[in-house]
Design a protein around this motif. Structure first.
Motif, PDB file in Angstrom:
ATOM      1  N   SER A 101       0.838  -1.202   0.000  1.00 16.28           N
ATOM      2  CA  SER A 101       0.000   0.000   0.000  1.00 16.28           C
ATOM      3  C   SER A 101       0.867   1.244   0.000  1.00 16.28           C
ATOM      4  CB  SER A 101      -0.936  -0.002   1.223  1.00 16.28           C
ATOM      5  OG  SER A 101      -0.177  -0.011   2.420  1.00 16.28           O
ATOM      6  N   TRP A 102       0.287   2.329  -0.477  1.00 15.50           N
ATOM      7  CA  TRP A 102       0.938   3.641  -0.426  1.00 15.50           C
ATOM      8  C   TRP A 102       0.259   4.449   0.676  1.00 15.50           C
ATOM      9  CZ3 TRP A 102      -0.637   1.927  -5.476  1.00 15.50           C
ATOM     10  CH2 TRP A 102       0.422   1.480  -6.272  1.00 15.50           C
ATOM     11  N   VAL A 103       1.007   4.850   1.643  1.00 17.35           N
ATOM     12  CA  VAL A 103       0.491   5.612   2.780  1.00 17.35           C
ATOM     13  C   VAL A 103       1.168   6.974   2.798  1.00 17.35           C
ATOM     14  CG1 VAL A 103       0.231   5.701   5.287  1.00 17.35           C
ATOM     15  CG2 VAL A 103       0.128   3.489   4.094  1.00 17.35           C
ATOM     16  N   ALA A 104       0.379   8.026   2.822  1.00 10.41           N
ATOM     17  CA  ALA A 104       0.919   9.392   2.809  1.00 10.41           C
ATOM     18  C   ALA A 104       1.863   9.602   3.987  1.00 10.41           C
ATOM     19  CB  ALA A 104      -0.223  10.404   2.864  1.00 10.41           C
ATOM     20  N   ALA A 156       4.318   6.601   0.241  1.00 14.27           N
ATOM     21  CA  ALA A 156       3.762   7.139  -1.006  1.00 14.27           C
ATOM     22  C   ALA A 156       4.702   8.228  -1.517  1.00 14.27           C
ATOM     23  CB  ALA A 156       2.355   7.688  -0.772  1.00 14.27           C
ATOM     24  N   SER A 209       2.164  11.176  -1.755  1.00 15.66           N
ATOM     25  CA  SER A 209       0.999  11.230  -0.858  1.00 15.66           C
ATOM     26  C   SER A 209      -0.289  10.718  -1.488  1.00 15.66           C
ATOM     27  CB  SER A 209       0.772  12.669  -0.344  1.00 15.66           C
ATOM     28  OG  SER A 209       1.925  13.101   0.384  1.00 15.66           O
ATOM     29  N   GLU A 232      -2.638   7.894  -1.857  1.00 18.17           N
ATOM     30  CA  GLU A 232      -2.810   6.660  -1.109  1.00 18.17           C
ATOM     31  C   GLU A 232      -3.568   5.609  -1.905  1.00 18.17           C
ATOM     32  OE1 GLU A 232      -4.512   7.822   2.716  1.00 18.17           O
ATOM     33  OE2 GLU A 232      -2.455   7.851   3.535  1.00 18.17           O
ATOM     34  N   SER A 279      -3.894   0.854  -2.353  1.00 19.36           N
ATOM     35  CA  SER A 279      -3.294  -0.465  -2.166  1.00 19.36           C
ATOM     36  C   SER A 279      -3.011  -1.073  -3.533  1.00 19.36           C
ATOM     37  CB  SER A 279      -4.230  -1.364  -1.358  1.00 19.36           C
ATOM     38  OG  SER A 279      -5.488  -1.487  -2.002  1.00 19.36           O
TER      39      SER A 279
END
Length: 422
Positions: free
Chosen positions: A325-328, A332, A404, A406, A408
């Motif tokens: 996942s990309w999380v701010a 990300a 940033s 966000e 998955s």
């Protein structure tokens, strides 16, 4: 390396949607002697969604197949391309392609199901659900089979609608994405440039069991649904069911099927065209091209092709899968343009230890720039890239276009022989 076949979500170990277990639900229905009602996909307007074509005053009634047709059967004979008529063309084209590959269709639609033996109102398509279907004037509202008493295609469409949230979610989808969902294969879109090169690709793909479909690209929204002079529909999906050549190989033909089951191509080499008078009956028999009104026709007139590439059966491929996942503010980092944050993106190591014995092509590596990268950032559900690399260690960096952002993702890495990723 872990065995991907045993991982949750793999074909051999499908996830239980909303924790619904088919055998548990079926056993409970048999024990209580009642037909299944699906609490996760209720027989109401919420499961249909907002469709402009439906008027508020239309009386939609959810019925079980035997309430629609007393002689209802799950499958009449065997699953076939003509079992699917009317509905969303992109989904129907994908289903039509699926019926051409018995191992795949039997995986998606497990055999041995019926309305007679131990019937519980429950069927399995890797998505379990109750089998009330929306009808209008006692006729199926969406997909139906050419045989009025056959219901597998309508029930499979309902299971897919359940997975997507509602029937309205099936409007305007992608052919390749549907084929990817049904098979777990790798979706790929090929833009038509040189017909000769495309012909070779299509024949190779069909020989190895790849699902193929195509559509005629519309240049604007207003063109969608318009017919060409030869009765091809712009923005409409067709399934590719075969190829052939006539006149000593001088003419190459594609056999396509319109999933609507009607409105056939009427140009050169169509069913009733005079060109067939130059072809003897034995050649026609070999091509299996007999005139019939079922929506199939032969043509090489295409603008784009969207095949579902299931891989080369001649190769020894191994797959590893990763979820991330990309999380701010954490993972990300955005694209390479953002040098201060790009390193924050999720990274996966790939080690190539065995040569695949194919030495064509040359690749130059750089420690500062990517060895390879996928296509431009776009609003697609999935991206795919194939590369040939020298032996060594590599890192796959999954990124979004800007920092940033966000979300998955699910990464699949295919590598030949003893190579691995982690």
């Amino acid at each position: 390396m872990s065995n991907p076949a045993l991982e949750p979500g793999a074909r051999e170990n499908p996830l239980k949607y909303k924790l619904q277990d088919y055998e548990t639900l079926r056993s409970a229905c048999l024990k209580e002697k009642k037909l299944f009602e699906d609490p996760e996909f209720a027989a109401d307007q919420g499961s249909i969604g907002k469709l402009p074509a439906l008027k508020p005053d239309q009386n939609i009634v959810w019925l079980r197949p035997k309430e629609i047709n007393k002689k209802a059967q799950f499958v009449v004979g065997k699953t076939d391309t003509t079992d699917i008529c009317q509905g969303d063309c992109w989904l129907l084209a994908a289903l039509s392609c699926l019926t051409l590959q018995p191992p795949l269709i039997s995986f998606v639609v497990p055999e041995g199901q019926s309305f007679q033996k131990s019937y519980t109102g429950l069927f399995r398509f890797r998505v379990s659900g109750g089998k009330r279907l929306p009808t209008l004037n006692r006729k199926l509202l969406f997909t139906h089979s050419l045989s009025q008493n056959e219901f597998w295609s309508a029930l499979l469409e309902k299971a897919y609608a359940k997975l997507c949230g509602c029937y309205a979610s099936l409007k305007g989808g992608s052919i390749s994405e549907a084929m990817e969902d049904f098979t777990g294969g790798i979706a790929e879109t090929i833009k038509v440039s040189k017909v000769s090169a495309l012909w070779g690709q299509i024949n190779q793909a069909l020989n190895r069991g790849t699902l193929l479909s195509c559509f005629i690209e519309a240049q604007s929204k207003s063109e969608v649904g318009q017919q060409t002079p030869n009765k091809l529909v712009k923005g409409h999906a067709y399934s590719i069911t075969g190829t052939g050549t006539v006149q000593a190989g001088s003419v190459s033909l594609l056999r396509l099927r319109n999933p609507w089951g009607f409105l056939e191509y009427s140009g050169p080499w169509s069913d009733e065209s005079p060109e067939w008078e130059t072809v003897d009956s034995k050649e026609k028999e070999l091509l299996d091209l007999q005139p019939r009104q079922d929506g199939e026709f032969c043509t090489v007139e295409m603008c784009s092709v969207s095949p579902d590439s299931l891989g080369d059966s001649q190769s020894d491929w191994r797959i590893s899968t990763h979820q991330g996942s990309w999380v701010a503010g954490c993972s990300a980092g955005g694209s390479l343009s953002f040098t201060n944050s790009y390193w924050c993106n999720p990274q996966f190591r790939v080690r190539l230890e065995e040569d695949d014995d194919i030495a064509d092509g040359k690749l130059l590596c750089s420690a500062r720039r990517p060895v390879a990268q996928s296509c431009r950032y776009s609003c697609l559900r999935a991206v795919r890239e194939g590369v040939r690399l020298p032996l060594g260690d590599y890192v796959i960096v999954a990124s979004t276009n800007s920092p940033s952002q966000e979300g998955s993702f699910y990464l699949r890495v295919y590598a030949k022989k003893g190579n691995e990723s982690r």
